[in-house]
Write a protein that holds these residues in place. Structure first.
Motif, short mmCIF file in Angstrom:
data_model
loop_
_atom_site.label_atom_id
_atom_site.label_comp_id
_atom_site.label_asym_id
_atom_site.label_seq_id
_atom_site.Cartn_x
_atom_site.Cartn_y
_atom_site.Cartn_z
N UNK A 1 -98.92 16.68 -129.06
CA UNK A 1 -99.04 18.09 -129.45
C UNK A 1 -99.94 18.26 -130.67
N UNK A 2 -100.16 17.20 -131.43
CA UNK A 2 -101.05 17.28 -132.59
C UNK A 2 -102.50 17.53 -132.19
N UNK A 3 -102.79 17.41 -130.90
CA UNK A 3 -104.17 17.62 -130.43
C UNK A 3 -104.48 19.10 -130.21
N UNK A 4 -103.53 19.97 -130.44
CA UNK A 4 -103.74 21.37 -130.09
C UNK A 4 -104.95 21.97 -130.78
N UNK A 5 -105.18 21.64 -132.06
CA UNK A 5 -106.30 22.25 -132.79
C UNK A 5 -107.64 21.79 -132.24
N UNK A 6 -107.76 20.49 -131.93
CA UNK A 6 -109.02 20.00 -131.35
C UNK A 6 -109.21 20.57 -129.95
N UNK B 1 -114.38 26.35 -124.03
CA UNK B 1 -113.74 27.11 -122.96
C UNK B 1 -112.52 27.91 -123.43
N UNK B 2 -111.99 27.56 -124.60
CA UNK B 2 -110.84 28.30 -125.12
C UNK B 2 -111.27 29.51 -125.96
N UNK C 1 -91.19 19.53 -127.60
CA UNK C 1 -91.10 20.75 -126.80
C UNK C 1 -92.27 21.69 -127.03
N UNK C 2 -92.85 21.66 -128.23
CA UNK C 2 -93.95 22.56 -128.53
C UNK C 2 -94.44 22.38 -129.96
N UNK C 3 -95.51 23.09 -130.30
CA UNK C 3 -96.07 22.99 -131.64
C UNK C 3 -96.98 24.17 -131.92
N UNK D 1 -100.51 28.22 -130.13
CA UNK D 1 -99.27 27.48 -129.87
C UNK D 1 -99.37 26.81 -128.52
N UNK D 2 -98.61 25.73 -128.38
CA UNK D 2 -98.53 25.01 -127.12
C UNK D 2 -97.06 24.69 -126.87
#
Length: 513
Positions: free
Chosen positions: A325-330, A336-337, A358-360, A397-398
């Motif tokens: 989940x730490x990859x969310x920022x990259x 595409x986002x 569960x999420x971040x 968020x993810x």
């Protein structure tokens, strides 16, 4: 594919088709009726809110008190009726799922639906008892006084913050509904459901290596993996034509077996991380819960009547199937986002396949409990939590789907709570959406509030701290001005050093939400 295997797959596909029809018809009818009930009850609740807000603005303290009591009683009755109807709909949906799972020979799906049935029958009994003993009436009154208190707090906060500039103050008051329209911070919100496409990802190899089980993920008889079926409680597998159009029907065993046998040369399939119905439930729950703190989520996908709408997905690769989940920022930084660093006045939420938790939340520096600084950038916080916007990375968020869905439907709302400035600290009972399992206290006295709240909630204290965060950290979203102007011509420097950022990131890895 051998002759007998072909016969077996044909028979299995025919049986699963019948199971799909049964389950889809039940879901379509139940979901449509349920959404119609929601549409009516939402309209009634909105009318009650408008009436009580008007009374509190124009009829003095006595009129506000009476409005909150009467409006609360009516609102509580409506919510109780809605919850009981939802319980009945859930039971019917579970029965349809049981029949469909039996016809598809889907053992994990059968056990999942049986578990859901037991839970939903129990919840329905509790809701009936709460309704009969006046719990919903008490909860409705509490909610109305809580809303009035929050609205009064926000009005004072924005008056104090922007009062030296009448034009700006007037613009802010109109934007958040203190001058005529519905009260709340409007947050345009985009949900993207992860999917894998066999055209770009070797799903056959992932299946062969035991990383995924396409049969289990499609809700079909699986000879290889029971656990992978439970790990993805609400995935959807679709057959896709050569031009990229998805079949309206769920994929059958014959198509998957042909795809696997040909190692991807025949047939094309697409796997979604979360079904459209469950995404709709997540979005609806998040919208209801964030409304408790005066935040209006404006989702891109339908919350109601999702059966007749589309589902916004985004294709990912094998690298994002089971990710940290730490990859969310990259991830959000990819073109595409369409997500830029700095203050974002919209929300993006990603529905993932598998995560290390569960999420971040991404794009937030978090200091809480013993790490709470004496000079938190946001003034007035009273929850031992200090969150600031991390301005050099994109925010969002993810989360992932977790079984049982009804128990874990608050994960997305929890992550959005972080996005809007809330921490775990001080939320020790599971009546709080922001609790963490590491500090869960089953004997927290606040648990008594579940008698009238009927589900986890954001507290009034949470609401006040969300608005402190919004006014301080998301000020450009209120004023419509560039950040350096909105924050009184002072370009703030980030509080944290590189080392402290590393500490926070390490703490965020341990979130179990």
């Amino acid at each position: 594919m051998g002759f007998f295997s072909s016969i077996g797959n044909a028979v299995s596909s025919a049986a699963s088709a019948v199971g799909d029809v049964v389950e889809d018809v039940v879901d379509a009818v139940v979901d449509t009726v349920e959404d119609a009930v929601d549409t009516v009850t939402d309209a009634v609740q909105s009318g009650i809110e408008s009436a009580t807000d008007w009374l509190c603005d124009n009829a003095g303290s006595v009129g506000c008190f009476v409005g909150n009591v009467v409006g609360g009683l009516i609102g509580g009755f409506v919510k109780g009726f809605s919850d009981i109807m939802h319980g009945i709909f859930d039971v019917v949906r579970d029965l349809g799922g049981i029949v469909g799972s039996i016809l598809r020979l889907d053992l994990p799906g059968l056990l999942k639906n049986l578990g859901n049935l037991v839970q939903n029958v129990f919840d329905l009994g509790i809701d009936g008892l709460r309704f009969a003993t006046g719990g919903y009436a008490v909860g409705g009154i509490v909610d109305k006084f809580k809303r009035s208190e929050l609205r009064k707090f926000v009005e004072q906060l924005v008056d104090d913050t922007f009062g030296d500039n009448p034009e700006r103050l007037d613009r802010v008051r109109k934007a958040i509904g203190l001058e005529g329209k519905r009260f709340g911070f409007r947050l345009p919100s985009k949900h993207l459901t992860f999917y894998l496409d066999s055209d770009n990802t070797p799903l056959w190899r992932m299946h062969k290596d035991g990383i995924i089980d396409l049969y289990a993920m499609a809700g079909l008889l699986s000879f290889n993996s029971f656990s992978l079926g439970i790990a993805h409680p609400n995935t959807v597998v679709k057959s896709v034509s050569a031009n990229g159009e998805e079949s309206a029907w769920p994929v059958n065993r014959y198509i998957i077996s042909k795809y696997l046998e040909s190692e991807g040369r025949e047939k094309r399939i697409r796997v979604y991380s979360i079904s459209k119905r469950v995404v709709s439930q997540m979005l609806d729950t998040a919208a209801r819960k964030l409304d408790d703190v005066g935040v209006i989520l404006e989702w891109n996908d339908r919350k109601n009547f999702s059966w007749f709408g589309g589902q916004t997905g985004i294709e990912v690769t094998e690298n994002e199937y089971d990710m940290s989940s730490n990859r969310i920022e990259s991830l959000l930084g990819q073109p595409e986002y369409g997500r830029q660093p700095n203050v974002n006045c919209s929300l993006i939420a990603l529905g993932a396949f598998k995560l290390d938790n569960f999420g971040r939340v991404g794009g937030r520096d978090i200091f809480e409990c013993e790490n709470f600084p004496d000079d938190c950038e946001t003034e007035g916080r009273d929850d031992d939590c200090c969150i600031t916007v991390e301005r050099d990375v994109p925010s969002g968020v993810i989360y992932r789907d977790v079984y049982p869905t009804d128990t874990f439907q608050y994960i997305l709302a929890h992550e959005i709570g972080h996005f809007l400035g809330l921490c775990h600290c001080g939320h020790d009972g599971f009546q709080n959406i922001m609790y963490t399992s590491k500090s869960l206290n089953f004997f927290d006295p606040g648990i008594v509030s579940l008698y009238w709240d009927s589900e986890p909630h954001f507290s009034l204290k949470d609401g006040k701290n969300v608005w402190r965060f919004i006014v301080d950290q998301l000020r450009p979203c209120l004023t419509g001005e560039p950040e350096e102007i909105a924050i009184d011509d002072v370009v703030r420097t980030r509080r944290s050093s590189l080392n402290s950022c590393a500490v926070v990131r390490e703490e965020q890895k341990s979130y179990v939400e």
